[in-house]
Write an enzyme that holds these catalytic residues in place. Structure first.
Site, mmCIF file in Angstrom:
data_model
loop_
_atom_site.group_PDB
_atom_site.id
_atom_site.type_symbol
_atom_site.label_atom_id
_atom_site.label_comp_id
_atom_site.label_asym_id
_atom_site.label_seq_id
_atom_site.Cartn_x
_atom_site.Cartn_y
_atom_site.Cartn_z
ATOM 1 N N CYS A 174 -93.195 -24.062 -52.744
ATOM 2 C CA CYS A 174 -94.177 -24.473 -53.759
ATOM 3 C C CYS A 174 -95.297 -23.436 -53.884
ATOM 4 O O CYS A 174 -95.051 -22.328 -54.335
ATOM 5 C CB CYS A 174 -94.689 -25.875 -53.465
ATOM 6 S SG CYS A 174 -95.384 -26.680 -54.940
ATOM 7 N N HIS B 296 -90.487 -29.702 -53.138
ATOM 8 C CA HIS B 296 -90.847 -30.154 -51.795
ATOM 9 C C HIS B 296 -89.678 -30.951 -51.210
ATOM 10 O O HIS B 296 -89.789 -32.145 -50.946
ATOM 11 C CB HIS B 296 -92.107 -31.026 -51.840
ATOM 12 C CG HIS B 296 -93.373 -30.245 -51.897
ATOM 13 N ND1 HIS B 296 -93.896 -29.571 -50.810
ATOM 14 C CD2 HIS B 296 -94.226 -30.012 -52.925
ATOM 15 C CE1 HIS B 296 -95.015 -28.962 -51.158
ATOM 16 N NE2 HIS B 296 -95.245 -29.215 -52.435
ATOM 17 N N GLU C 119 -88.673 -31.017 -48.336
ATOM 18 C CA GLU C 119 -88.967 -31.541 -46.995
ATOM 19 C C GLU C 119 -89.625 -32.914 -47.052
ATOM 20 O O GLU C 119 -89.698 -33.610 -46.021
ATOM 21 C CB GLU C 119 -89.875 -30.559 -46.229
ATOM 22 C CG GLU C 119 -91.361 -30.663 -46.509
ATOM 23 C CD GLU C 119 -91.828 -29.981 -47.789
ATOM 24 O OE1 GLU C 119 -93.046 -29.944 -48.038
ATOM 25 O OE2 GLU C 119 -90.957 -29.486 -48.558
#
Length: 263
Positions: free
Chosen positions: A113, A205, A207
């Site tokens: 990001c 994102h 994760e």
């Protein structure tokens, strides 16, 4: 017991919620079958003339550019500063030195990001554009070019996004060293790669856990009470149900592929 080679990964954790971010990366990376050791860092210049928060010192180490050679891979996380110009980020010089050192040592790099925006700007001179509204939610994606990083994924795969800025993909597409691997169906960046120089730029994102988009929305809603001009948007196409993860397969596939790539 896993007797495979120990894979050492460093993470510069710039996220707002340091503990949640650490837990996300721990659960994501250690979910693979590989034997992984993760070390978290913070940029010392971020805390110039101020006390380093106890949580930061507890969860991570001071970044030392002279102690990176043993890492197999390194991640620079996202950060809630994408509305700022890069030269307004007062610890950006330290990040640039980190990127330079990772390249010098030929360490596999994963930028996420804002980390991806910062690296593309520093390495290739690309600027980011502030979006009229936050790009926020869970979106389907098109695969544009083959890459081992998305092996196992098909057109339409789901992934979360949360950012206020975007890179110009038309400029990046014209740069010979870089390959746009995938983008959302509404033409926002997902993954860019420079395979030769071990640089990966992930704009999603992946994760995140299922409730992280909702927590981010609540945090920004709370902060908007102090900033009346802030326009807060809800995450689109998003189901806030912690019992399931909309992007579970995309998450597992990408990070497992990345771990294989750096071993």
């Amino acid at each position: 017991m896993n007797n495979s080679k120990l894979i050492k990964i460093g993470i510069l954790n710039l996220m707002h919620d340091k503990l949640s971010s650490k837990n996300n990366f721990d659960s994501t990376l250690k979910n693979s079958s590989a034997n992984i050791e993760i070390t978290y860092f913070y940029p010392i210049t971020k805390y110039t003339n101020q006390k380093i928060p106890d949580e930061v010192k507890k969860l991570s180490n001071t970044l030392n550019l002279n102690n990176l050679a043993d890492f197999d891979g390194f991640i620079i996380s996202g950060a809630p500063i994408d509305k700022l110009e890069f030269d307004q980020v007062y610890y950006f010089d330290e990040i640039k030195k980190l990127i330079n050192q990772l390249n010098k040592l030929n360490i596999s790099q994963l930028y996420i990001c804002w980390g991806a925006m910062a690296a593309l700007h520093h390495l290739y001179g690309f600027n980011k554009n502030i979006l009229p509204n936050k790009f926020f939610g869970v979106y389907p994606h098109y695969i544009l070019n083959n890459s081992s990083l998305i092996g196992g994924l098909k057109n339409g795969f789901q992934a979360p996004h949360a950012r206020y800025a975007e890179m110009d993909l038309s400029n990046i597409n014209s740069f010979p060293k870089l390959k746009v691997v995938a983008e959302t169906t509404n033409r926002h960046a997902f993954l860019i790669e420079n395979q030769q120089e071990k640089q990966i730029f992930l704009f999603s994102h992946l994760e995140y856990n299922q409730n992280d988009l909702y927590k981010e929305y609540l945090r920004e809603t709370k902060s908007s009470k102090q900033n009346k001009k802030a326009k807060i948007v809800r995450p689109k196409n998003y189901i806030n149900d912690i019992s399931s993860l909309q992007w579970q397969y995309s998450k597992e596939t990408f990070f497992n592929n990345w771990i294989k790539k750096i071993t």
